[in-house]
Each structure stands twice: as C-alpha cells, then as structure tokens.
Scaffold this active site. Structure first.
Site, PDB file in Angstrom:
ATOM      1  N   GLU A 163       3.252  -6.313  12.812  1.00 48.70           N
ATOM      2  CA  GLU A 163       2.220  -6.442  13.845  1.00 48.70           C
ATOM      3  C   GLU A 163       1.668  -7.877  13.779  1.00 48.70           C
ATOM      4  OE1 GLU A 163      -1.144  -3.870  13.350  1.00 48.70           O
ATOM      5  OE2 GLU A 163      -1.938  -4.346  15.336  1.00 48.70           O
TER       6      GLU A 163
ATOM      7  N   ARG B 288       0.831  -1.212   0.000  1.00 46.91           N
ATOM      8  CA  ARG B 288       0.000   0.000   0.000  1.00 46.91           C
ATOM      9  C   ARG B 288       0.860   1.255   0.000  1.00 46.91           C
ATOM     10  NH1 ARG B 288      -2.934  -3.806   2.871  1.00 46.91           N
ATOM     11  NH2 ARG B 288      -1.941  -3.215   4.826  1.00 46.91           N
TER      12      ARG B 288
END
Ligand code: AMP
Length: 170
Positions: free
Chosen positions: A95, A58
């Site tokens: 994460e 992204r």
C-alpha cells in the site's frame, strides 16, 4: 469481544494519507489477544492446516501465537538478507512502497496444507507474494487469516478461491 475497540487508528503514518491501524494495543490486552488468537487458531484447525506461515513483521506476532494455539508449527516469511539458509524470494508492491519477501527453500514440504496469518489485509500484495512463495515450494494454501481487513482496498477480491477470515473490517 469487540476487537475494534482495541485498535488505534493513526492518521498519516508512516506517510501522509495512510490511516495506520495500530494492533499493539490489541496484543497488549491479554483477553483481547487470547480471543483474537483463539479465533484464528480455530480457523486454521477448521481448514485442517498442517503449518502456519506469517510474513514479516507483525505476521510473526500474530501468526506464531496462532500456530501455538492451533498446535502447529510456524514458518516465517522475511525481508531479504534475514534468513540464514537457502531461500526463495518474490517481489511485490505494498500500500506504501515496494518489498521483497523470502522463505527458506525447504520450509514448506510439497503437499503440506498451509494457513497464512497476518495482522492486516490491505491490497493483498503481501498475501499474494506469500502465496507465491508457498506454492513455489509445493505447499497448498488452504486459508488466509487476519486481525484486520481494509475492505475498500478489496484485497479479498484477489483470493476468491480461498477462505479468508478477518476479525475486524474497516
Ligand atoms: P497489503 O500487502 O497491501 O495487503 O498490505 C498488508 C501489509 O502491510 C500488512 O503486513 C500490514 O502490516 C501492512 N499494512 C498495510 N496497510 C496498513 C495500514 N493501513 N495499517 C497498518 N498496517 C498496514
């Protein structure tokens, strides 16, 4: 512009416990996309960046638009096996999961000022790896820009000596 109105929160994607912030609804809206890109492009110009670097995937969408708006070139940082020429690489934790990022060895010239743009700052692992790649090539990171910051994960705390610009904070 209330950028947060254009973000969709998706609970438990891609694994249970993750609140995934979907930016596809923001970039699908021409006014919100333009306003977000223009704000990050202004940041890149303020920092006198000579180049924008964006991580897979992204970061390509946001970073290349920011580079275009700021009148700068764009360098992709990619997952292994995607870049065709000689690369430098760095391993880091996400994460969720692990990752390796690569950059063409000659993409950033020694002394070049670079702003890094991505969609979201979480733990800062992706940014840390990207900074290491740029510094490994001799570049100077002059700022980090994001659409979204997950404040509780304190990714910003890892980059206290760098200007960090975020448009939406959760
Ligand atoms: P980090 O390296 O922990 O700062 O994670 C940032 C990268 O992981 C960005 O490139 C994001 O695209 C992605 N990411 C991490 N957490 C989320 C989330 N909650 N929603 C959407 N993308 C995320």
């Amino acid at each position: 512009m209330r950028f947060e109105d254009y973000i969709k929160n998706v609970p438990d994607f891609p694994i249970p416990g993750i609140q995934f912030k979907d930016i596809t609804t923001l970039i699908a809206d021409p006014a919100a996309f333009k306003a977000a890109v223009d704000e990050l492009a202004l940041f890149a110009r303020e920092k006198q960046a000579e180049l924008v670097v964006g991580p897979d995937a992204r970061g390509f969408i946001v970073g290349s638009a920011v580079a275009y708006a700021a009148g700068l070139g764009f360098i992709p940082v990619r997952k292994p096996g995607k870049l065709p020429r000689e690369t430098i690489s760095y391993d880091y934790d996400l994460e969720y999961g692990k990752n390796t990022l690569c950059m063409h060895k000659d993409a950033v010239k020694p002394g070049q000022k670079v702003v890094i743009i991505d969609d979201l700052l979480a733990t800062g692992g992706t940014m840390d790896a990207t900074i290491k790649l740029i510094q490994g090539a001799g570049g100077i990171v002059v700022g980090l820009g994001f659409l979204i910051e997950l404040v509780d994960l304190n990714g910003r705390g890892r980059f206290q000596n760098l200007p960090v610009r975020t448009l939406i904070r959760y």
